[in-house]
Scaffold this active site. Sequence first.
Site, PDB file in Angstrom:
ATOM      1  N   CYS A  76       0.818  -1.227   0.000  1.00 11.01           N
ATOM      2  CA  CYS A  76       0.000   0.000   0.000  1.00 11.01           C
ATOM      3  C   CYS A  76       0.848   1.271   0.000  1.00 11.01           C
ATOM      4  O   CYS A  76       0.355   2.348  -0.308  1.00 11.01           O
ATOM      5  CB  CYS A  76      -0.948   0.013   1.200  1.00 11.01           C
ATOM      6  SG  CYS A  76      -2.086  -1.378   1.206  1.00 11.01           S
ATOM      7  N   HIS A 135      -3.342   7.176   2.542  1.00  8.34           N
ATOM      8  CA  HIS A 135      -3.809   5.889   2.020  1.00  8.34           C
ATOM      9  C   HIS A 135      -5.208   5.573   2.551  1.00  8.34           C
ATOM     10  O   HIS A 135      -5.479   5.677   3.746  1.00  8.34           O
ATOM     11  CB  HIS A 135      -2.824   4.800   2.436  1.00  8.34           C
ATOM     12  CG  HIS A 135      -3.295   3.433   2.112  1.00  8.34           C
ATOM     13  ND1 HIS A 135      -3.710   3.084   0.845  1.00  8.34           N
ATOM     14  CD2 HIS A 135      -3.459   2.333   2.888  1.00  8.34           C
ATOM     15  CE1 HIS A 135      -4.087   1.820   0.858  1.00  8.34           C
ATOM     16  NE2 HIS A 135      -3.950   1.340   2.083  1.00  8.34           N
ATOM     17  N   ASN A 137     -10.204   0.074  -0.426  1.00 10.80           N
ATOM     18  CA  ASN A 137      -8.748   0.136  -0.338  1.00 10.80           C
ATOM     19  C   ASN A 137      -8.169  -0.371  -1.661  1.00 10.80           C
ATOM     20  O   ASN A 137      -8.257  -1.559  -1.957  1.00 10.80           O
ATOM     21  CB  ASN A 137      -8.288  -0.732   0.843  1.00 10.80           C
ATOM     22  CG  ASN A 137      -6.781  -0.721   1.034  1.00 10.80           C
ATOM     23  OD1 ASN A 137      -6.036  -0.293   0.153  1.00 10.80           O
ATOM     24  ND2 ASN A 137      -6.331  -1.205   2.178  1.00 10.80           N
TER      25      ASN A 137
END
Length: 367
Positions: free
Chosen positions: A129, A294, A324
């Site tokens: 990520c 994020h 996500n």
Amino acid sequence: MSAAAELNEEADYPEVCSVSRVLGTGYNLPDHVVTNDYFASYLDTSAQWIRDRTGISERRWVEGDVPASELAEPAARDAIRRAGLQPEDIDGIIFATVTPDYIFPSSAVFLQARLGCHGGLAFDVNAVCSGFLYAIATADALIGKGIAKNILVIGCDIYSKIINKNDRSSCILFGDGAGALVLGANTAAESGGKDSGTQVVEARGVGVSGSGETLCGIYASELGADGRHTGILCVPSGTAAPVTPESIKTDAHYLTMDGREVFKLAVRKLAEINESIVVSQGFSLSQVDWFASHQANQRILSAMARSLGAPEEKMLSNVEKVGNTSAASVPILLAEAEEQGKIKSGDLVVLSAFGGGVTWGSMLLRW
Ligand code: ACO
């Protein structure tokens, strides 16, 4: 002479503060919308539980076999167009992903072939990520060294292919998507992108130059990792654990996650790195216009805002509609926020991410 040194000399400032800047952004999401009701239709969960615990209402998944370079191409083309450039002006592609087209060659070279801009550097980055933060910091460094001039930085992931769709604690979180950004040498007169022709200068943390104009560009980045936590978020498939008929039967090659542990580490680290990158450059948190972090979970974003004492309105968020998207998360967020007229030229923006590894990264820039 490097772009930064040139800028510095013209501005007569003692300190070089930015060698590269964002010239254009783009994003691409698959058409297929997967709502929370889909999971409730076959798993022991509810749309409400997912919404309350994550802030996510829907996410997009590709249909059929779509390679990462294909999902990224429209995002890349938009970013190049908005930068006022042509594909042939791109002399570097850095592609952050953990779901590449193939094990090798890289998705970056497949994307290069799709765009028709041969010859420049091209490689993939795997920092899960945090991949986009690693990629853009690398691009900034390459531009600073004069190795490339206009680098296309991609964050693109297709987690619908690596999640275990029977694991209710992880499959609900992830969406597919691609975000792109063109980073160019910070010589405003040379770049054909936004603010083209404007001479922009600023001393670190001072705010404005003698000419009253703010400096657009990257001020600083911080990257880090802690390999003691490899097991809390992992896709255990590779040379250490080759895919076998047995592993396929037991779903052992899909993503596994200790969500509670990831959550705790993410909140702590994201708050810490957001504060340190801002303070290290002589700014205060209240001077930040936007936090682009994020998009893992709305509760992580809210906890981070509380910890930083920042108003939630400054925390950009699209997790409700996108979920996500791992390495694509931050560039999609930036491109959407720019499209919606939220982030504007001259805004002070902090980017940050935390992900598997564990890895993290932050960046302070003037848009
Ligand atoms: N529906 C219903 N119940 C569920 C679900 C679900 N989809 N998923 C888990 N549960 C249950 C658990 O089994 C547990 O039950 P138990 O108490 O009987 O054991 C209970 O809910 C509570 O589980 P927790 O894991 O404590 O729930 P939590 O509030 O932490 O939410 C979540 C889980 C959403 C995964 C959260 O921990 C999270 O978001 N963590 C971050 C993970 C993440 O973002 N990973 C992405 C990669 S890293 C990054 O991007 C930062």
